[in-house]
Design a protein around this motif. Structure first.
Motif, short mmCIF file in Angstrom:
data_model
loop_
_atom_site.label_atom_id
_atom_site.label_comp_id
_atom_site.label_asym_id
_atom_site.label_seq_id
_atom_site.Cartn_x
_atom_site.Cartn_y
_atom_site.Cartn_z
N THR A 9 -109.73 7.56 10.10
CA THR A 9 -109.38 6.22 10.56
C THR A 9 -108.06 5.81 9.93
O THR A 9 -107.91 5.86 8.71
CB THR A 9 -110.48 5.22 10.19
N LEU A 10 -107.09 5.46 10.78
CA LEU A 10 -105.76 5.06 10.33
C LEU A 10 -105.38 3.75 11.00
O LEU A 10 -105.83 3.47 12.12
CB LEU A 10 -104.73 6.12 10.69
N PRO A 11 -104.50 2.97 10.39
CA PRO A 11 -103.99 1.76 11.04
C PRO A 11 -103.29 2.12 12.36
O PRO A 11 -102.59 3.14 12.43
CB PRO A 11 -103.01 1.18 10.03
N GLU A 12 -103.46 1.29 13.36
CA GLU A 12 -102.90 1.54 14.69
C GLU A 12 -101.39 1.78 14.63
O GLU A 12 -100.87 2.68 15.29
CB GLU A 12 -103.23 0.37 15.62
N GLU A 13 -100.69 0.96 13.84
CA GLU A 13 -99.23 1.10 13.76
C GLU A 13 -98.84 2.47 13.20
O GLU A 13 -97.86 3.06 13.62
CB GLU A 13 -98.63 -0.01 12.87
N LEU A 14 -99.62 2.96 12.25
CA LEU A 14 -99.34 4.27 11.67
C LEU A 14 -99.58 5.37 12.69
O LEU A 14 -98.78 6.30 12.81
CB LEU A 14 -100.19 4.50 10.42
N VAL A 15 -100.66 5.25 13.45
CA VAL A 15 -100.95 6.24 14.50
C VAL A 15 -99.82 6.27 15.52
O VAL A 15 -99.37 7.34 15.94
CB VAL A 15 -102.31 5.94 15.17
N GLU A 16 -99.35 5.09 15.91
CA GLU A 16 -98.24 5.03 16.88
C GLU A 16 -96.97 5.66 16.32
O GLU A 16 -96.29 6.43 17.01
CB GLU A 16 -97.98 3.58 17.29
N ALA A 17 -96.66 5.36 15.06
CA ALA A 17 -95.46 5.93 14.43
C ALA A 17 -95.59 7.44 14.29
O ALA A 17 -94.63 8.18 14.54
CB ALA A 17 -95.21 5.28 13.08
N LEU A 18 -96.76 7.91 13.89
CA LEU A 18 -96.99 9.35 13.78
C LEU A 18 -96.89 10.04 15.14
O LEU A 18 -96.31 11.12 15.25
CB LEU A 18 -98.35 9.63 13.15
N GLY A 19 -97.45 9.41 16.16
CA GLY A 19 -97.37 9.97 17.50
C GLY A 19 -95.94 10.09 17.98
O GLY A 19 -95.54 11.10 18.57
N ALA A 20 -95.15 9.05 17.71
CA ALA A 20 -93.74 9.08 18.10
C ALA A 20 -92.99 10.17 17.34
O ALA A 20 -92.17 10.90 17.92
CB ALA A 20 -93.10 7.71 17.85
N ALA A 21 -93.27 10.31 16.04
CA ALA A 21 -92.60 11.34 15.24
C ALA A 21 -92.99 12.73 15.73
O ALA A 21 -92.14 13.62 15.82
CB ALA A 21 -92.97 11.18 13.76
N ALA A 22 -94.26 12.92 16.05
CA ALA A 22 -94.71 14.22 16.56
C ALA A 22 -94.03 14.55 17.88
O ALA A 22 -93.57 15.68 18.09
CB ALA A 22 -96.24 14.24 16.71
N SER A 23 -93.96 13.56 18.75
CA SER A 23 -93.29 13.77 20.05
C SER A 23 -91.82 14.11 19.85
O SER A 23 -91.29 15.01 20.51
CB SER A 23 -93.40 12.52 20.92
N ASP A 25 -90.47 15.54 17.34
CA ASP A 25 -90.35 16.89 16.80
C ASP A 25 -90.91 17.96 17.73
O ASP A 25 -90.77 19.15 17.47
CB ASP A 25 -91.07 17.00 15.45
N GLY A 26 -91.58 17.54 18.80
CA GLY A 26 -92.16 18.50 19.75
C GLY A 26 -93.34 19.26 19.18
O GLY A 26 -93.54 20.43 19.50
N VAL A 27 -94.12 18.59 18.32
CA VAL A 27 -95.30 19.22 17.72
C VAL A 27 -96.52 18.36 18.00
O VAL A 27 -96.41 17.16 18.22
CB VAL A 27 -95.13 19.42 16.19
N PRO A 28 -97.70 18.96 17.98
CA PRO A 28 -98.91 18.16 18.15
C PRO A 28 -99.09 17.20 16.97
O PRO A 28 -98.69 17.50 15.84
CB PRO A 28 -100.04 19.20 18.16
N LEU A 29 -99.69 16.07 17.23
CA LEU A 29 -99.95 15.09 16.19
C LEU A 29 -100.75 15.71 15.04
O LEU A 29 -100.45 15.48 13.86
CB LEU A 29 -100.71 13.88 16.77
N SER A 30 -101.72 16.53 15.35
CA SER A 30 -102.53 17.16 14.30
C SER A 30 -101.68 18.03 13.39
O SER A 30 -101.89 18.09 12.18
CB SER A 30 -103.67 17.97 14.90
N ARG A 31 -100.67 18.71 13.94
CA ARG A 31 -99.77 19.55 13.12
C ARG A 31 -98.94 18.68 12.18
O ARG A 31 -98.73 19.02 11.02
CB ARG A 31 -98.87 20.38 14.04
N LEU A 32 -98.46 17.56 12.68
CA LEU A 32 -97.66 16.66 11.85
C LEU A 32 -98.50 16.10 10.70
O LEU A 32 -98.06 16.09 9.55
CB LEU A 32 -97.10 15.51 12.70
N VAL A 33 -99.72 15.69 11.00
CA VAL A 33 -100.61 15.14 9.97
C VAL A 33 -100.98 16.24 8.96
O VAL A 33 -100.98 16.01 7.75
CB VAL A 33 -101.85 14.50 10.60
N ALA A 34 -101.27 17.44 9.44
CA ALA A 34 -101.61 18.54 8.54
C ALA A 34 -100.43 18.87 7.63
O ALA A 34 -100.61 19.10 6.42
CB ALA A 34 -102.01 19.78 9.35
#
Length: 88
Positions: A9-23, A25-34
């Protein structure tokens, strides 16, 4: 390497920022978090090793810290230069 699916469970704003960063970089969100989790674990190991060294040998001097910072800056510059050359 085996992978395991978990729920975090993460704050919505963090999920959005992580999703944008993953996009970006062209990597899956799970790869960025890992990757972020792996970096945190490496930092923890490094801090533990430094603390152990200092417990045995004493705190780093100002000169030792300055030399280490200069060496890290040079390594960063070299890595960034190599990355820039690869992108060109």
């Amino acid at each position: 390497m085996a992978a395991r699916k978990i729920t975090v469970t993460l704050p919505e704003e963090l999920v959005e920022a992580l999703g944008a960063a993953a996009s970006e970089d062209g990597v899956p969100l799970s790869r960025l978090v890992a990757s972020a989790a792996e970096s945190e674990l490496r930092r923890r190991v490094g801090r533990r090793l430094v603390a152990e060294w200092q417990a045995e040998h004493g705190a780093f001097t100002v000169e030792e810290l300055a030399a280490a910072r200069a060496e890290m800056a040079a390594a960063d510059a070299q890595a960034l230069g190599a990355a820039g050359q690869a992108a060109a």
